[in-house]
Scaffold this motif. Sequence first.
Motif, PDB file in Angstrom:
ATOM      1  N   ILE A  51      14.886  38.604   3.774  1.00 46.92           N
ATOM      2  CA  ILE A  51      13.878  39.480   4.375  1.00 46.92           C
ATOM      3  C   ILE A  51      13.560  39.091   5.813  1.00 46.92           C
ATOM      4  O   ILE A  51      13.155  39.922   6.616  1.00 46.92           O
ATOM      5  N   VAL A  52      13.777  37.811   6.151  1.00 48.56           N
ATOM      6  CA  VAL A  52      13.430  37.360   7.507  1.00 48.56           C
ATOM      7  C   VAL A  52      14.474  37.757   8.544  1.00 48.56           C
ATOM      8  O   VAL A  52      14.205  37.680   9.749  1.00 48.56           O
ATOM      9  N   ASN A  53      15.680  38.165   8.101  1.00 49.19           N
ATOM     10  CA  ASN A  53      16.734  38.476   9.067  1.00 49.19           C
ATOM     11  C   ASN A  53      16.298  39.511  10.094  1.00 49.19           C
ATOM     12  O   ASN A  53      16.545  39.370  11.297  1.00 49.19           O
ATOM     13  N   PRO A  57      13.423  38.637  15.415  1.00 47.61           N
ATOM     14  CA  PRO A  57      13.008  38.970  16.787  1.00 47.61           C
ATOM     15  C   PRO A  57      11.488  39.050  16.957  1.00 47.61           C
ATOM     16  O   PRO A  57      10.948  38.585  17.968  1.00 47.61           O
ATOM     17  N   ALA A  58      10.809  39.611  15.960  1.00 55.38           N
ATOM     18  CA  ALA A  58       9.350  39.713  16.038  1.00 55.38           C
ATOM     19  C   ALA A  58       8.693  38.337  15.948  1.00 55.38           C
ATOM     20  O   ALA A  58       7.694  38.063  16.630  1.00 55.38           O
ATOM     21  N   ILE A  59       9.241  37.454  15.108  1.00 57.62           N
ATOM     22  CA  ILE A  59       8.713  36.086  14.998  1.00 57.62           C
ATOM     23  C   ILE A  59       8.883  35.354  16.325  1.00 57.62           C
ATOM     24  O   ILE A  59       7.981  34.654  16.802  1.00 57.62           O
ATOM     25  N   ASP A  60      10.055  35.519  16.937  1.00 58.66           N
ATOM     26  CA  ASP A  60      10.332  34.866  18.217  1.00 58.66           C
ATOM     27  C   ASP A  60       9.358  35.347  19.293  1.00 58.66           C
ATOM     28  O   ASP A  60       8.803  34.554  20.065  1.00 58.66           O
ATOM     29  N   ALA A  61       9.126  36.656  19.323  1.00 62.56           N
ATOM     30  CA  ALA A  61       8.233  37.209  20.345  1.00 62.56           C
ATOM     31  C   ALA A  61       6.795  36.743  20.162  1.00 62.56           C
ATOM     32  O   ALA A  61       6.080  36.490  21.145  1.00 62.56           O
ATOM     33  N   ASP A  62       6.361  36.597  18.914  1.00 65.09           N
ATOM     34  CA  ASP A  62       4.969  36.236  18.634  1.00 65.09           C
ATOM     35  C   ASP A  62       4.716  34.739  18.771  1.00 65.09           C
ATOM     36  O   ASP A  62       3.690  34.321  19.327  1.00 65.09           O
ATOM     37  N   LEU A  63       5.645  33.921  18.266  1.00 66.59           N
ATOM     38  CA  LEU A  63       5.430  32.466  18.209  1.00 66.59           C
ATOM     39  C   LEU A  63       6.236  31.697  19.248  1.00 66.59           C
ATOM     40  O   LEU A  63       6.166  30.467  19.272  1.00 66.59           O
ATOM     41  N   VAL A 181       7.983  45.224   8.941  1.00 64.77           N
ATOM     42  CA  VAL A 181       7.776  44.861  10.346  1.00 64.77           C
ATOM     43  C   VAL A 181       7.378  46.082  11.160  1.00 64.77           C
ATOM     44  O   VAL A 181       6.449  46.042  11.985  1.00 64.77           O
ATOM     45  N   ALA A 182       8.063  47.202  10.927  1.00 67.82           N
ATOM     46  CA  ALA A 182       7.757  48.418  11.687  1.00 67.82           C
ATOM     47  C   ALA A 182       6.407  49.007  11.307  1.00 67.82           C
ATOM     48  O   ALA A 182       5.696  49.549  12.159  1.00 67.82           O
TER      49      ALA A 182
END
Length: 486
Positions: A51-53, A57-63, A181-182
Amino acid sequence: MSETTVRRNRTSPAVPRVPAAGPQPVTAVLGPLGLFTVLLGAALPLIDFFIVNVALPAIDADLAAGPALLELVVAGYGVTYAVLLVLGGRLGDTAGRRRLFLIGMAAFGLTSLACGLAPTAWTLVGARVAQGAAAALMLPQVLATIQATTQGPRRARAMSLYGATAGLSMVAGQILGGVLVAADVAGSGWRAVFLVNVPVVILGLVLAVRAVPATRSDRPASLDVPGTLLLAVTLTSLLLPLTEGRSAGWPLWTWVSLTVFPFAAVAFYLTERRADRLGRTPLVPPSLLRLDSLRRGLVMIVPFSIGFSGFMFVIAVVLQQGLHMGPVQAGLALVPMALAFFAASLAGPRLVGRFGSRVVTAGGVLQAVGIATLLVTVRSDWSGLGLAEIAPGVAVAGLGQGLQLPVLMRMMLSDVPADRAGVGGGVMVTTQQSALALGVATLGSLFLALSPSTGVRDALVVTLLVQLGLIVLTALLSLRLPRVLR
């Protein structure tokens, strides 16, 4: 069924024997609601591996995680999960499978909450490691409970449903991840891919208390401490450097770790073989691997799982970064694969009854056709590649996968005695999970290494060709399966 005691003399070494796998007495029966509950428990760990695949990108942008920590978010879960699975099976055989299932599921819910609330990238990595450990407690109890509470056609049907659940969960994980995510539920963004587990776990705990029978091994074995430690060193020394090496620039520790791997593997095998010969119960009894169905299935599940997980990771990167699709579109691209897999899984038991193991071979051929179709499409129409163009290839590949994975899983455990159900299931899932992690580490690293110099399209073509080779290998190995499967 008790384990056979091996007699030894001075002139010839003992040869461990596996107990004959006849009908096992069933004292507790797993009803439809109980089966649904344990299959829910089987789905959660696999969904969370994939599920994290689409959320990376969203995790990278936030953290502000960066490539190395993002790979640890995936690898920390996968490696811990793989390392502790066999131990989780042993603990369930000893302490009671329902008890460990409940503990593992509750821990999975708590660690999912910790992942969803993680304030930093390193906190997320730590929570993912703990989540992998919780999954390793929960999942082996599923297979062991099915083995201990079903017989004959009911067991075959339950195992087929388990295989279908496992395969469908791996595809559905990425679809669900994209949607969550969306959707950005209440502003949660990527955190929803973990928080969604919490209500599911609460439901699972309520159902498990009501519907899952309590079972344990008739002759529980003591903990194999040397075997447990050596297995942990063996898997960690291989999986961790392969998953982290590329993003970390292949520092010295990665090469030292890979050098340790073969020595740790040999030491683990010799330690387990000695314990088996002395009449003890090692963590992974080498005598268990004398079961032809289990041994041949394990050999096949490795290339299948490496290719499957590598493809799922790469396609998520390609769709979002190469084709600039949103997370929902990236998830929807895999819907044809999921539907075809599910349909094939339902048809599998009837087809096996009629055609035997050749169903697995036919599945390999279909999967190869699907990947070849996708490969041709990518090469000929990269600029116009969209959901409609991807659909035929992934659908045919999913159909082939659905004819392979559920049948292989059912076959592998068909001869495992009931009193070794936990360790047998642990061995099978550990092999599968290790291969899934290897797939991300090898095919994923190959794609990411090639794409800056060759471009995303050509890197994808090379990756698909490697996967095609793995599919052909799996299909050829399936020709060695016994024609009639139980």
